[in-house]
Structure formats: C-alpha cells, structure tokens
Write an enzyme that holds these catalytic residues in place. Structure first.
Site, PDB file in Angstrom:
ATOM      1  N   GLU A  33       0.848  -1.195   0.000  1.00  0.00           N
ATOM      2  CA  GLU A  33       0.000   0.000   0.000  1.00  0.00           C
ATOM      3  C   GLU A  33       0.883   1.244   0.000  1.00  0.00           C
ATOM      4  O   GLU A  33       1.854   1.309   0.732  1.00  0.00           O
ATOM      5  CB  GLU A  33      -0.875  -0.035   1.268  1.00  0.00           C
ATOM      6  CG  GLU A  33      -1.839   1.094   1.385  1.00  0.00           C
ATOM      7  CD  GLU A  33      -2.656   1.274   0.125  1.00  0.00           C
ATOM      8  OE1 GLU A  33      -3.400   0.361  -0.240  1.00  0.00           O
ATOM      9  OE2 GLU A  33      -2.522   2.329  -0.523  1.00  0.00           O
ATOM     10  N   GLU A  45      -0.930   9.328   4.700  1.00  0.00           N
ATOM     11  CA  GLU A  45      -1.878   9.828   5.688  1.00  0.00           C
ATOM     12  C   GLU A  45      -2.232  11.260   5.317  1.00  0.00           C
ATOM     13  O   GLU A  45      -1.407  11.998   4.801  1.00  0.00           O
ATOM     14  CB  GLU A  45      -1.266   9.766   7.088  1.00  0.00           C
ATOM     15  CG  GLU A  45      -1.101   8.333   7.540  1.00  0.00           C
ATOM     16  CD  GLU A  45      -0.445   8.223   8.909  1.00  0.00           C
ATOM     17  OE1 GLU A  45      -0.487   9.198   9.677  1.00  0.00           O
ATOM     18  OE2 GLU A  45       0.114   7.155   9.180  1.00  0.00           O
ATOM     19  N   CYS A 101       5.957   5.323   8.676  1.00  0.00           N
ATOM     20  CA  CYS A 101       6.535   4.507   7.593  1.00  0.00           C
ATOM     21  C   CYS A 101       8.003   4.782   7.299  1.00  0.00           C
ATOM     22  O   CYS A 101       8.827   3.872   7.382  1.00  0.00           O
ATOM     23  CB  CYS A 101       5.714   4.682   6.320  1.00  0.00           C
ATOM     24  SG  CYS A 101       4.126   3.839   6.450  1.00  0.00           S
TER      25      CYS A 101
HETATM   26  C1  UDX Z   1       0.090  -0.254   8.012  1.00  0.00           C
HETATM   27  C2  UDX Z   1       0.805  -1.561   7.784  1.00  0.00           C
HETATM   28  O1  UDX Z   1       0.122  -2.593   8.316  1.00  0.00           O
HETATM   29  C3  UDX Z   1       2.230  -1.458   8.170  1.00  0.00           C
HETATM   30  O2  UDX Z   1       2.888  -2.678   7.986  1.00  0.00           O
HETATM   31  C4  UDX Z   1       2.784  -0.445   7.264  1.00  0.00           C
HETATM   32  O3  UDX Z   1       4.159  -0.321   7.391  1.00  0.00           O
HETATM   33  C5  UDX Z   1       2.125   0.891   7.497  1.00  0.00           C
HETATM   34  O4  UDX Z   1       0.765   0.764   7.275  1.00  0.00           O
HETATM   35  P1  UDX Z   1      -1.088   1.116   9.831  1.00  0.00           P
HETATM   36  O5  UDX Z   1      -2.394   0.797   9.218  1.00  0.00           O
HETATM   37  O6  UDX Z   1      -0.563   2.503   9.733  1.00  0.00           O
HETATM   38  O7  UDX Z   1       0.004   0.094   9.294  1.00  0.00           O
HETATM   39  O8  UDX Z   1      -0.954   0.613  11.291  1.00  0.00           O
HETATM   40  P2  UDX Z   1      -1.821   0.904  12.546  1.00  0.00           P
HETATM   41  O9  UDX Z   1      -2.570   2.165  12.370  1.00  0.00           O
HETATM   42  O10 UDX Z   1      -0.930   0.663  13.692  1.00  0.00           O
HETATM   43  O11 UDX Z   1      -2.909  -0.250  12.474  1.00  0.00           O
HETATM   44  C6  UDX Z   1      -2.707  -1.588  12.679  1.00  0.00           C
HETATM   45  C7  UDX Z   1      -4.008  -2.130  13.270  1.00  0.00           C
HETATM   46  O12 UDX Z   1      -3.914  -3.519  13.412  1.00  0.00           O
HETATM   47  C8  UDX Z   1      -4.340  -1.545  14.637  1.00  0.00           C
HETATM   48  O13 UDX Z   1      -5.656  -1.049  14.634  1.00  0.00           O
HETATM   49  C9  UDX Z   1      -4.197  -2.738  15.566  1.00  0.00           C
HETATM   50  O14 UDX Z   1      -5.082  -2.681  16.664  1.00  0.00           O
HETATM   51  C10 UDX Z   1      -4.510  -3.888  14.645  1.00  0.00           C
HETATM   52  N1  UDX Z   1      -3.982  -5.174  15.047  1.00  0.00           N
HETATM   53  C11 UDX Z   1      -2.698  -5.283  15.431  1.00  0.00           C
HETATM   54  C12 UDX Z   1      -4.801  -6.286  15.017  1.00  0.00           C
HETATM   55  O15 UDX Z   1      -5.983  -6.180  14.698  1.00  0.00           O
HETATM   56  N2  UDX Z   1      -4.288  -7.487  15.372  1.00  0.00           N
HETATM   57  C13 UDX Z   1      -3.018  -7.638  15.795  1.00  0.00           C
HETATM   58  O16 UDX Z   1      -2.608  -8.742  16.124  1.00  0.00           O
HETATM   59  C14 UDX Z   1      -2.194  -6.496  15.826  1.00  0.00           C
HETATM   60  C1  UDX Z   2       4.631   7.717   3.254  1.00  0.00           C
HETATM   61  C2  UDX Z   2       4.623   7.468   1.729  1.00  0.00           C
HETATM   62  O1  UDX Z   2       4.537   8.720   1.034  1.00  0.00           O
HETATM   63  C3  UDX Z   2       3.472   6.554   1.348  1.00  0.00           C
HETATM   64  O2  UDX Z   2       3.533   6.267  -0.039  1.00  0.00           O
HETATM   65  C4  UDX Z   2       3.584   5.279   2.170  1.00  0.00           C
HETATM   66  O3  UDX Z   2       2.477   4.431   1.896  1.00  0.00           O
HETATM   67  C5  UDX Z   2       3.624   5.583   3.645  1.00  0.00           C
HETATM   68  O4  UDX Z   2       4.698   6.484   3.926  1.00  0.00           O
HETATM   69  P1  UDX Z   2       3.260   9.241   4.960  1.00  0.00           P
HETATM   70  O5  UDX Z   2       4.133   8.671   6.021  1.00  0.00           O
HETATM   71  O6  UDX Z   2       1.789   9.307   5.183  1.00  0.00           O
HETATM   72  O7  UDX Z   2       3.458   8.435   3.583  1.00  0.00           O
HETATM   73  O8  UDX Z   2       3.756  10.729   4.689  1.00  0.00           O
HETATM   74  P2  UDX Z   2       4.540  11.547   3.585  1.00  0.00           P
HETATM   75  O9  UDX Z   2       3.641  12.575   3.038  1.00  0.00           O
HETATM   76  O10 UDX Z   2       5.233  10.686   2.621  1.00  0.00           O
HETATM   77  O11 UDX Z   2       5.614  12.307   4.513  1.00  0.00           O
HETATM   78  C6  UDX Z   2       6.552  11.585   5.290  1.00  0.00           C
HETATM   79  C7  UDX Z   2       7.446  12.529   6.036  1.00  0.00           C
HETATM   80  O12 UDX Z   2       8.351  13.158   5.154  1.00  0.00           O
HETATM   81  C8  UDX Z   2       6.740  13.664   6.779  1.00  0.00           C
HETATM   82  O13 UDX Z   2       7.299  13.802   8.063  1.00  0.00           O
HETATM   83  C9  UDX Z   2       7.037  14.888   5.944  1.00  0.00           C
HETATM   84  O14 UDX Z   2       7.069  16.062   6.712  1.00  0.00           O
HETATM   85  C10 UDX Z   2       8.404  14.554   5.403  1.00  0.00           C
HETATM   86  N1  UDX Z   2       8.723  15.254   4.138  1.00  0.00           N
HETATM   87  C11 UDX Z   2       7.991  14.990   3.014  1.00  0.00           C
HETATM   88  C12 UDX Z   2       9.772  16.152   4.079  1.00  0.00           C
HETATM   89  O15 UDX Z   2      10.445  16.404   5.083  1.00  0.00           O
HETATM   90  N2  UDX Z   2      10.051  16.778   2.891  1.00  0.00           N
HETATM   91  C13 UDX Z   2       9.349  16.525   1.753  1.00  0.00           C
HETATM   92  O16 UDX Z   2       9.661  17.108   0.718  1.00  0.00           O
HETATM   93  C14 UDX Z   2       8.276  15.611   1.811  1.00  0.00           C
END
Ligand code: UDX
Ligand code: UDX
Length: 432
Positions: free
Chosen positions: A155, A159, A263
């Site tokens: 994915e 965010e 991430c």
């Molecule tokens: C996702 C991906 O899963 C992660 O690997 C990737 O790097 C970033 O995006 P994200 O959706 O941001 O993660 O994670 P988070 O918001 O922490 O959600 C994970 C969810 O899984 C939580 O709601 C947690 O409660 C749930 N969970 C975790 C389960 O339902 N079962 C488990 O055993 C552990």
């Molecule tokens: C990132 C990836 O963009 C997305 O594709 C992946 O699925 C999850 O990780 P996200 O973590 O939601 O997404 O945020 P993103 O908008 O990519 O920003 C990441 C961080 O980089 C932020 O802290 C942002 O402030 C920083 N950033 C981004 C910089 O410092 N400079 C830039 O030019 C762009």
C-alpha cells in the site's frame, strides 16, 4: 466483479481505508481489530483517528450494510457467509520496528497461523502490511498446501490524503501466482491505475525501495540545505529549480527538520537491517538515516547558539503531528525536539490543530491555541507546516512573545520578511 466477500485484519490507517473503499465499491467487508476502543468508535460510525473524507466513506459503507466490524476472538468475527465462492482476506495489521530496527512480524504471523487453520480452500490472502522482502514466499507455500492463495499488494497511501490516494494511485502492485493475482486485480476494476504484476518478493521490495527513495530525496535536499546555509544560498529556490527538471521532479524536495511518521523511519531502518543481515552494506541508506537524525537537532542547536543555555527559556513547538492534515504523532520530529528541549531545561508549550503528545513532564504544557503557545515565549519552532501556521498573523503574535524572540521555521513555510518585520529573528533551514 460482482460483490466479493472480504475480511480485513487490522483497522489502522491501511486496513480501515482499504475496507471502507472496498465497501464503497460494492463489496461486503468484515473488518477485524484487536483494539476494542477502536471498535467502539467504529460502531458509532467514527474513524478512530483524523483522516480527511474517511468518516464519510465509512458512513456510506456502514449505511449500506456492507461494512461490519468485530474483534477476531468474538463469535461474530467469522465470516457470515463462509461458503461464498469469492472470498478474500486482507492482512493490514501493524509491523512496528523492534528496538534493533527490524520489522516485528508477530502480528502478521499470528494472523497467518489463524488463516492457515481456519480459512476455506479457494480463499486468497492479500498482504497489505509492509513485510520485509522474503517474508511472503514461505507463507504462500504454507497456505498453498491448504488450497489458499497468497498475493502481496503493498500500500502506498499517504496519511492525510489516504482516500484520494486509494482512487488515484500511480500504480497497483500485485505479487503472486497469476491466477490469484488476476482475482485480486478484479477487485480494483473501478480504479484507473496501471497494475504491475510480479513475484511476491519483488512486490515486497517495491514498497521498501519506494519509501527509501523518497526518504533519500528528502535527506539529499536537506544536505543541499546545509550547504545553502554555509554558502548564503536559499534552498527553497534551489530545490524548486532543480525539481523543475522532470527527470528529478519537485515532489519530496522540501528541506526541513526531516521525515517522520509511521513509515519512512521504520521502513528505512528495516531495509538497512535486512540488507546487512543478507550480506549487503547499504551505505547510501545509512547516510539517509543519519542525515535525518541530524535534521531534528537543528532547531535545538540554533536556539542554543542564539540563547546560550536553554535553562528556563520558554519555547513554543508549533505542530506535533509528523505532517499536516493528520493527528498522527508517531516518530514525529516534534516529539524528539520537545524531549531535547526539556532535557536542556526549557519550558515547552506544544500546540497542534489536531495532534496531541502525552508528555509527562512538569515543564511541558499542551497549549490549545497558537496565541497561548507563543505567549511569553523566547522562541517558537514550527515543526509542521500546517496552513494555520503558514498564514499566522505575526503582527498580532509578536507583541505577546518576548522582545526579539526567535522563530525557527523548521519547514520553511513562513514568509521570512513578514516575521522579521515584527522585530522577530527568523531562522529557516537552508535559507542562508
Ligand atoms: C500499516 C501496515 O500494516 C504497516 O505494515 C505499514 O508499514 C504501514 O501501514 P497502519 O495501518 O498505519 O500500518 O498501522 P496501525 O494504524 O498501527 O494499524 C494496525 C491495526 O492492526 C491496529 O488497529 C491494531 O489494533 C490492529 N492489530 C494489530 C490487530 O488487529 N491485530 C493484531 O494482532 C495487531
Ligand atoms: C509515506 C509514503 O509517502 C506513502 O507512499 C507510504 O504508503 C507511507 O509512507 P506518509 O508517512 O503518510 O506516507 O507521509 P509523507 O507525506 O510521505 O511524509 C513523510 C514525512 O516526510 C513527513 O514527516 C514529511 O514532513 C516529510 N517530508 C515529506 C519532508 O520532510 N520533505 C518533503 O519534501 C516531503
């Protein structure tokens, strides 16, 4: 495709957006999560975190009866229609970093064990969780023995723009056996994006390579920013002109206090760890991580240079989330900066339009408004480029700060002249 029966494990950013959007596309989606507080919010039709457009997408799924929620251990967790022919299970549970820096796969493995024991033959398991390259192949082999398919479908949503990114993604990556891959491709029939079909390990690596490359762009422009400071150049101009070369591109060229979030920090560490364990020293990536760690120190270093000791100084930190349009504070630069300021003896006021840090320190206060945060402050650090800060009225704010207070613009989002015109000291990142 006609309506499919889909179970999603994990109602975090990825799982919830996946589930809500698939329900909107007409599929029947059952979302499972171990966090009962999250489930309670969802039962009331509320997303458990702030994400633009997510509430409306959830409401449409819940209203149509196609989106339901349960705890995996509860009776209602089992799919209401186990015999349905077209069944898919998404895995979107978290894969946090261990203290050593590798990906903690225990939640993914728990779900896979459960699926191996219970899923019906013919089911396709789709992994959205970010797992290190090499994780999926052996899992797929295990599941195949029970007639269950496996597809890696990383994915890329950001965010703050998650729903938009679902429908307007640059590509959909599907790694696995062609028959399983085609069944998953059909789920995305309403998304106008090219589909890249490949092996499981390649799909897994696409995710890490993409995040590592974006992190590299950020650290690269931050290195150029450091040079700009020394040479008296302006990185905002340099980055814009460099990025106008279409081979380079303007995105992810904003210099500042570095990347945070759930991430980039985690995935760069995990890729570095994975490389080392497999006998490859990924020099470049190590430098990217190191530069990012240094960027976070810049505001504190700058304040110390100007103020000497920070003991007793009042510092406002504006922006607690790791970026605008989210309340997510995971690995946010602000959290680390605040920790450092407190260690240096400063009194810190944190403010964010939606984010909040739980910091248990008598010298830390959460300010509800921008005015409250900067009132009596010797310095303000802009850690997130929220539009509210970029458009702040410094004519009104300057009088409530101490005389000649410092404004450290950690995201280069302010107009330096507007700040200086109020008698404040403006400091940016790489603006000479
Ligand atoms: C996702 C991906 O899963 C992660 O690997 C990737 O790097 C970033 O995006 P994200 O959706 O941001 O993660 O994670 P988070 O918001 O922490 O959600 C994970 C969810 O899984 C939580 O709601 C947690 O409660 C749930 N969970 C975790 C389960 O339902 N079962 C488990 O055993 C552990
Ligand atoms: C990132 C990836 O963009 C997305 O594709 C992946 O699925 C999850 O990780 P996200 O973590 O939601 O997404 O945020 P993103 O908008 O990519 O920003 C990441 C961080 O980089 C932020 O802290 C942002 O402030 C920083 N950033 C981004 C910089 O410092 N400079 C830039 O030019 C762009």
């Amino acid at each position: 495709m006609e309506s499919a029966n889909i179970t999603v494990y994990g109602a975090g950013y990825v799982g919830l957006v996946t589930g809500a959007c698939l329900a909107k596309s007409g599929h029947r989606v059952h979302l499972l999560d171990v966090d009962r507080a999250k489930l309670a919010a969802l039962a009331e039709g509320r997303a458990p975190f702030f994400e633009p457009d997510l509430d409306a997408t959830l409401a449409s799924g819940i209203g149509s009866g196609r989106l339901t929620f349960a705890h995996p251990d509860d009776a209602e967790a089992s799919d209401p229609d186990e015999t349905a022919a077209d069944r898919f299970v998404y895995v979107a549970v978290g894969t946090p970093s261990t203290p050593a820096g590798f990906a903690d796969l225990r939640y993914v493995r728990d779900v896979m064990d459960r699926l191996e024991a219970t899923a019906a033959a013919g089911t396709v398991v789709i992994t959205k969780s970010t797992v290190p390259p090499g994780t999926g192949e052996p899992l797929a082999a295990r599941l195949a023995k029970r007639g269950i398919g496996y597809v890696s479908n990383p994915e890329f949503l950001r965010e703050g723009n998650a729903i938009g990114d679902w429908y307007h993604t640059d590509r959909i990556v599907l790694g696995g056996e062609p028959t399983h891959v085609e069944r998953v491709a059909a789920l995305y029939a309403d998304i106008d994006a090219p589909i890249v079909r490949c092996g499981i390990t390649s799909a897994e690596l696409v995710k890490y390579a993409s995040n590592a490359f974006l992190a590299t762009k950020i650290s690269f422009i931050n290195e150029i920013a450091s040079l700009c400071d020394v040479m008296g150049a302006d990185v905002t101009r340099v980055a814009r002109a460099v990025g106008m070369d279409r081979r380079i591109g303007e995105a992810f060229m904003h210099a500042g206090i570095g990347y945070g979030g759930s991430c980039f920090p985690k995935d760069t560490r995990a890729l570095d760890f994975l490389s080392t364990v497999n006998g490859h020293d990924f020099h470049l990536l190590k430098a990217v991580i190191e530069v990012n760690a240094r960027q976070r120190l810049l505001p504190v270093m700058a304040l110390k240079r100007r103020l000497g000791s920070l003991e007793g100084s009042v510092v406002a930190v504006l922006g607690l989330a790791f970026k605008p349009d989210t309340d997510d504070t995971r690995e946010s630069p602000a959290a680390e900066i605040i920790g450092l300021l407190l260690a240096e003896g400063a009194r810190v006021r944190g403010h964010d339009p939606v984010g909040r840090l739980s910091i248990d320190d008598p010298h830390y206060v959460h300010a509800e408004t921008l005015e409250e945060a900067v009132s009596g402050a010797d310095a303000a650090i802009v850690a997130t480029e929220w539009p509210q800060f970029a458009k702040a009225d410094w004519t009104a704010l300057a009088p409530v700060m101490t005389q000649s207070a410092i404004v450290f613009d950690g995201r280069n989002c302010l107009d330096p002249e507007a700040v200086r015109a109020e008698g404040l000291i403006y400091l940016g990142v790489g603006r000479g």
